[in-house]
Design an enzyme around this catalytic site. Structure first.
Site, PDB file in Angstrom:
ATOM      1  CE  LYS A  77      -4.504   1.095   0.428  1.00  0.00           C
ATOM      2  NZ  LYS A  77      -5.440  -0.547  -0.276  1.00  0.00           N
TER       3      LYS A  77
HETATM    4  N1  GLU Z   1      -7.332  -0.107  -3.668  1.00  0.00           N
HETATM    5  C1  GLU Z   1      -7.904  -1.584  -4.057  1.00  0.00           C
HETATM    6  C2  GLU Z   1      -8.149  -1.617  -2.740  1.00  0.00           C
HETATM    7  O1  GLU Z   1      -7.894  -1.907  -1.585  1.00  0.00           O
HETATM    8  C3  GLU Z   1      -7.697  -1.265  -5.594  1.00  0.00           C
HETATM    9  C4  GLU Z   1      -6.075  -2.322  -5.195  1.00  0.00           C
HETATM   10  C5  GLU Z   1      -5.912  -3.331  -6.567  1.00  0.00           C
HETATM   11  O2  GLU Z   1      -6.056  -3.265  -7.646  1.00  0.00           O
HETATM   12  O3  GLU Z   1      -3.948  -3.148  -5.987  1.00  0.00           O
HETATM   13  O4  GLU Z   1      -7.824  -3.290  -2.864  1.00  0.00           O
END
Ligand code: GLU
Length: 418
Positions: free
Chosen positions: A110
């Site tokens: 993240k």
């Molecule tokens: N931000 C989204 C999540 O928390 C998508 C992450 C992604 O597609 O890599 O799942």
């Protein structure tokens, strides 16, 4: 907005409570537990940005790569005032368990930048995004770490990230997912977290003996995830009786026309003031009597103070980590079913994986194919979780973590690095 409970634990500690339960059930070796609990790599960056008024402002940013045993690190980038190290760690670890549960070939990561994008011009956001991309450049790559949108970022942010990365490395659409379709994004990616949530609800309804058509739902948050969830529920005949966002809320016990609400939101920038509805706060929304309560905004929206007052039959966690462990226990004791985040909102990363695959082949799929694949993934992950719930007499969250953690742990052993 509901004020998050002041817990002594960080969000990362809280997610690790869910992890520890799974590790205990799986009887994992202590060394493996340590390895799985901690991020593999963390990068903290200072981001100087020239603001429109000529000042230089330095923002703080992070990229946390939690676990890469199952494939390249994968996860969104969040632009939010609360995006500190422990929040980003928590969200990165959730990505590890989510990609494990969904059985897609990625690890978990993240990113976050502490900022308020709503108070920034488009030019300021563009410059911040480029500076952030350049700063994390040494640790990202199509086979290393692939960012995506999250709270406060969107397909435009991903276009800037891709452009910034491509200036150094040559045209590289696969470096991010959630891009605009014109730049190699996948059709259906915008709707995917909401669509995936509704596929899960559809399956859960069969087990919980609730008819989706004619049921009632309250949705906290009307960003990409909340608005798509509300819209697709409305199309399936579920009555969306309340929606709140940062600007206020709209309530109508007979159901809100979500098509009209989308138009109202596009015009005034909030759901507040929607004609034919009464105002409602998020605190009130959390206590509404309804079939489905859908937190689709920030983490820790349901905490030990409001959990005893929840009157919904089912919590559908469209947001990441919307329920604290204390609240989770309270809800479970009260017989309220909680469909967990790592299952419910996994549609985003599932279609991200389809987008990444399309980029590797330089090919674009049609919407039907994307949605069919998404449906298959969501329904089979739900079925797996449901099977474990039945076998072990545990909650949906415990089962989802058991499957996710179990898959990552077995790959760690197979790779032989411990
Ligand atoms: N931000 C989204 C999540 O928390 C998508 C992450 C992604 O597609 O890599 O799942």
């Amino acid at each position: 907005m509901a004020t998050a409970a002041k817990s002594k634990l960080s969000a990362f500690d809280e997610v690790n409570i869910f992890f520890d339960k799974a590790a205990e059930r799986l009887d994992l070796d202590n060394g493996v537990r340590d390895l799985l609990r901690q991020p593999w790599r963390e990068l903290e960056v200072s981001l100087p940005v020239r603001m429109d008024d000529g000042r230089i402002k330095v923002f703080h940013g992070y990229r946390v790569q939690h676990n890469g045993a199952r494939g390249p690190f994968k996860g969104g980038v969040r632009f939010h005032p609360n995006a500190d190290k422990n929040e980003v760690r928590a969200l990165a670890s959730l990505m590890t368990w989510k990609t494990g549960l969904m059985d897609i070939p990625f690890g978990g990561a993240k990113g976050g930048v502490q900022c308020d994008p709503r108070a920034m011009s488009e030019g300021e956001q563009n410059r911040l995004t480029r500076r952030y991309t350049q700063s994390i450049d040494p640790i990202i790559g199509v086979n290393q770490d692939i960012p995506a949108p999250d709270l406060g970022t969107n397909s435009q942010t991903m276009a800037w990230m891709m452009d910034s990365y491509s200036q150094v490395h040559g045209h590289t659409p696969g470096i991010v997912t959630g891009k605009p379709v014109e730049l190699g994004g996948s059709v259906g990616r915008d709707a995917a977290p909401g669509r995936g949530a509704v596929y899960v609800m559809n399956e859960a309804c069969k087990d919980l003996e609730i008819a989706l058509e004619g049921s009632t739902a309250a949705v906290q948050g009307f960003g990409q995830v909340g608005s798509w969830t509300a819209r697709l529920l409305h199309e399936r005949g579920c009555k969306v009786i309340a929606v709140t966002d940062v600007g206020g809320g709209a309530y109508n016990p007979n159901g809100i026309d979500v098509g009209d609400l989308l138009l109202h939101h596009a015009t005034v920038g909030t759901v507040n003031g929607m004609p034919g509805t009464d105002a409602i706060t998020t605190e009130e929304l959390m206590e509404l009597k309804c079939d489905f309560l859908i937190p689709a905004a920030i983490e820790r929206a349901i905490h030990e103070r409001n959990a005893p007052k929840v009157k919904a039959k089912v919590i559908v966690e469209a947001a990441n980590h919307p329920t604290t462990p204390e609240a989770d226990d309270i809800l479970n004791d009260r017989g309220i079913t909680v469909l967990p985040d790592i299952l419910v909102n996994a549609g985003g990363v599932v279609v991200s994986e389809l987008e990444w695959t399309q980029n590797l082949y330089q090919h674009q799929w049609e919407l039907n194919r994307v949605n069919e694949e998404l449906k298959k993934k969501m329904t089979s992950a739900y079925a797996k979780v449901r099977e474990v719930v039945g076998q072990k007499a545990i909650t949906y969250r415990e089962a989802a973590f058991l499957v996710g953690v179990g898959r990552v742990a077995s790959v760690v052993k197979l790779r032989g690095f411990i």
